[in-house]
Design a protein around this motif. Sequence first.
Motif, PDB file in Angstrom:
ATOM      1  N   GLY A   1      13.222 -31.437 -43.202  1.00 44.95           N
ATOM      2  CA  GLY A   1      12.302 -30.451 -42.641  1.00 44.95           C
ATOM      3  C   GLY A   1      11.123 -31.046 -41.914  1.00 44.95           C
ATOM      4  N   TRP A   2      11.180 -32.350 -41.596  1.00 42.90           N
ATOM      5  CA  TRP A   2      10.084 -33.004 -40.902  1.00 42.90           C
ATOM      6  C   TRP A   2      10.244 -32.873 -39.395  1.00 42.90           C
ATOM      7  CZ3 TRP A   2       6.731 -37.472 -42.731  1.00 42.90           C
ATOM      8  CH2 TRP A   2       6.425 -37.334 -44.094  1.00 42.90           C
ATOM      9  N   GLU A   3       9.116 -32.828 -38.709  1.00 47.33           N
ATOM     10  CA  GLU A   3       9.081 -32.893 -37.253  1.00 47.33           C
ATOM     11  C   GLU A   3       9.048 -34.363 -36.850  1.00 47.33           C
ATOM     12  OE1 GLU A   3       5.953 -31.661 -33.668  1.00 47.33           O
ATOM     13  OE2 GLU A   3       5.826 -30.672 -35.639  1.00 47.33           O
ATOM     14  N   VAL A   4       9.878 -34.757 -35.897  1.00 49.14           N
ATOM     15  CA  VAL A   4      10.001 -36.169 -35.537  1.00 49.14           C
ATOM     16  C   VAL A   4       9.714 -36.370 -34.050  1.00 49.14           C
ATOM     17  CG1 VAL A   4      11.495 -38.203 -35.555  1.00 49.14           C
ATOM     18  CG2 VAL A   4      11.780 -36.437 -37.312  1.00 49.14           C
ATOM     19  N   HIS A   5       8.822 -37.309 -33.743  1.00 55.34           N
ATOM     20  CA  HIS A   5       8.513 -37.663 -32.364  1.00 55.34           C
ATOM     21  C   HIS A   5       8.906 -39.120 -32.113  1.00 55.34           C
ATOM     22  CE1 HIS A   5       5.048 -34.458 -32.071  1.00 55.34           C
ATOM     23  NE2 HIS A   5       6.218 -33.939 -32.385  1.00 55.34           N
ATOM     24  N   THR A   6       9.339 -39.420 -30.895  1.00 54.59           N
ATOM     25  CA  THR A   6       9.610 -40.803 -30.508  1.00 54.59           C
ATOM     26  C   THR A   6       8.670 -41.252 -29.386  1.00 54.59           C
ATOM     27  OG1 THR A   6      11.390 -40.031 -29.054  1.00 54.59           O
ATOM     28  CG2 THR A   6      12.019 -40.795 -31.263  1.00 54.59           C
ATOM     29  N   ASN A   7       7.625 -40.474 -29.169  1.00 54.99           N
ATOM     30  CA  ASN A   7       6.540 -40.874 -28.284  1.00 54.99           C
ATOM     31  C   ASN A   7       5.264 -40.208 -28.777  1.00 54.99           C
ATOM     32  OD1 ASN A   7       5.262 -42.098 -25.984  1.00 54.99           O
ATOM     33  ND2 ASN A   7       5.253 -40.083 -25.010  1.00 54.99           N
ATOM     34  N   LEU A   8       4.175 -40.925 -28.706  1.00 60.48           N
ATOM     35  CA  LEU A   8       2.879 -40.376 -29.104  1.00 60.48           C
ATOM     36  C   LEU A   8       2.469 -39.302 -28.102  1.00 60.48           C
ATOM     37  CD1 LEU A   8       0.213 -40.433 -30.724  1.00 60.48           C
ATOM     38  CD2 LEU A   8      -0.507 -42.341 -29.256  1.00 60.48           C
ATOM     39  N   TYR A   9       2.285 -38.075 -28.581  1.00 59.33           N
ATOM     40  CA  TYR A   9       1.934 -37.011 -27.640  1.00 59.33           C
ATOM     41  C   TYR A   9       0.492 -37.158 -27.170  1.00 59.33           C
ATOM     42  CZ  TYR A   9      -0.350 -34.237 -31.408  1.00 59.33           C
ATOM     43  OH  TYR A   9      -1.162 -33.786 -32.415  1.00 59.33           O
ATOM     44  N   ASP A  10       0.240 -36.655 -25.990  1.00 57.45           N
ATOM     45  CA  ASP A  10      -1.054 -36.819 -25.331  1.00 57.45           C
ATOM     46  C   ASP A  10      -2.144 -36.085 -26.116  1.00 57.45           C
ATOM     47  OD1 ASP A  10      -3.231 -36.962 -23.624  1.00 57.45           O
ATOM     48  OD2 ASP A  10      -2.042 -36.618 -21.825  1.00 57.45           O
ATOM     49  N   LEU A  11      -3.144 -36.829 -26.556  1.00 53.52           N
ATOM     50  CA  LEU A  11      -4.213 -36.259 -27.376  1.00 53.52           C
ATOM     51  C   LEU A  11      -5.435 -35.867 -26.556  1.00 53.52           C
ATOM     52  CD1 LEU A  11      -4.032 -38.821 -30.333  1.00 53.52           C
ATOM     53  CD2 LEU A  11      -3.219 -36.461 -30.358  1.00 53.52           C
ATOM     54  N   THR A  12      -5.395 -36.099 -25.255  1.00 53.09           N
ATOM     55  CA  THR A  12      -6.607 -35.882 -24.460  1.00 53.09           C
ATOM     56  C   THR A  12      -7.015 -34.413 -24.351  1.00 53.09           C
ATOM     57  OG1 THR A  12      -5.243 -35.898 -22.435  1.00 53.09           O
ATOM     58  CG2 THR A  12      -6.275 -37.970 -23.089  1.00 53.09           C
ATOM     59  N   SER A  13      -6.100 -33.504 -24.705  1.00 56.37           N
ATOM     60  CA  SER A  13      -6.470 -32.078 -24.707  1.00 56.37           C
ATOM     61  C   SER A  13      -7.200 -31.703 -25.998  1.00 56.37           C
ATOM     62  CB  SER A  13      -5.222 -31.210 -24.550  1.00 56.37           C
ATOM     63  OG  SER A  13      -4.328 -31.418 -25.636  1.00 56.37           O
ATOM     64  N   GLU A  14      -7.248 -32.623 -26.954  1.00 59.06           N
ATOM     65  CA  GLU A  14      -7.932 -32.374 -28.221  1.00 59.06           C
ATOM     66  C   GLU A  14      -9.258 -33.123 -28.243  1.00 59.06           C
ATOM     67  OE1 GLU A  14      -5.322 -33.321 -31.452  1.00 59.06           O
ATOM     68  OE2 GLU A  14      -3.640 -32.196 -30.592  1.00 59.06           O
ATOM     69  N   PRO A  15     -10.256 -32.606 -28.969  1.00 60.91           N
ATOM     70  CA  PRO A  15     -11.561 -33.285 -28.991  1.00 60.91           C
ATOM     71  C   PRO A  15     -11.470 -34.672 -29.597  1.00 60.91           C
ATOM     72  CG  PRO A  15     -11.461 -31.523 -30.623  1.00 60.91           C
ATOM     73  CD  PRO A  15     -10.243 -31.380 -29.776  1.00 60.91           C
TER      74      PRO A  15
END
Length: 350
Positions: free
Chosen positions: A235-249
């Motif tokens: 049930g885990w969400e899995v990413h293989t690239n770091l998503y862009d954080l620039t939209s977050e403070p």
Amino acid sequence: MIFSLIGQLKAFVFGSPNSPEVYRTLKIADVPVTTAECRSCADPCDEDHDDFPSGLDIDMDSDMLGSVYPYRRQVLISTGKRDWEIEVTEAKGTLAAFLETANSSLSTPKKPNDPLPSGLLFSHTEAKFLSILNGSHRPFSYDESEETVIVLPDFMVVSGVSRTLAGAEVLWKAALDPALDRAGVITRTDNLLNTWVLPYSCLILLCSHKRRDKRCSVTAPILEKTFHLYLEREGWEVHTNLYDLTSEPSLESQASSTTEKERLVETQLKSLHAEHRALILMSSHFGGHQFAGNCVIYTPRGAGVWYGRVTPHNVESIVKHTIIDGQVIPTILRGGVDLPCRGKKTLYDW
């Protein structure tokens, strides 16, 4: 000769990887450890697992315990690639090379009489070495001269790092100076870098460095696929690239003092395990290619577990016992950073 003697000493103290002595030693050292097998399937396997091709010549006999060079910090530089030059810190014009130069000029040099470090269990605060790696994640910026760097075991992300010697020096002074805690500095004059907590419950690093050693490039994609499969089954969400954080403070935009920033970092880190979100990245050579597949698992608390000889048959057990339950599996352990957790039951506990 020196490493042979160290190996003999480890064998005397800890026994073979399958020995109950290893479990007891880790337990005494306050490392959350499990007695579970490193594979949950039969041997030979009776399940539909992908497997490595024959002829990889993986070292199944040498002692892996302690085969990690202790480091104060490990940095993973964005490249969007899965293979690199043989020596990434010698590739001209790269941030890895500039950072190697900056670290040599800005850090306190190692004294000739400093003892040879032990790499089985070590604290990053007591180590001096900076481990510089390239990663498969892509930079946040559209400016091709800027990189995004993951700082470990701090579990931090730094963006806007210029691919120049000056940029490497700014990064070192803002986030890598041994005098700094994981939150880094709060008052800066550069106004260029932005930092965030790495927003994952765990980070899985897989060495895929083909030009350094073919074994890693063969094993890493198969392990990535298998980790993805078993994490999603849980049930885990899995990413293989770091998503862009620039939209977050960024942390800098939310904190006006070092104390406030450190408190904010800790609050965010403590909430991450409940997110059940994993990041799997490919990495340049971090040692021990003869023990492929090589895998390092970092938790938000700052623990880093180094496993070797990992096969697809081991992944289900690693997911259940290390990634979910926060416990070390001794039989495939190479070493680890900040693994002791006095009074705690898992590598996620604070």
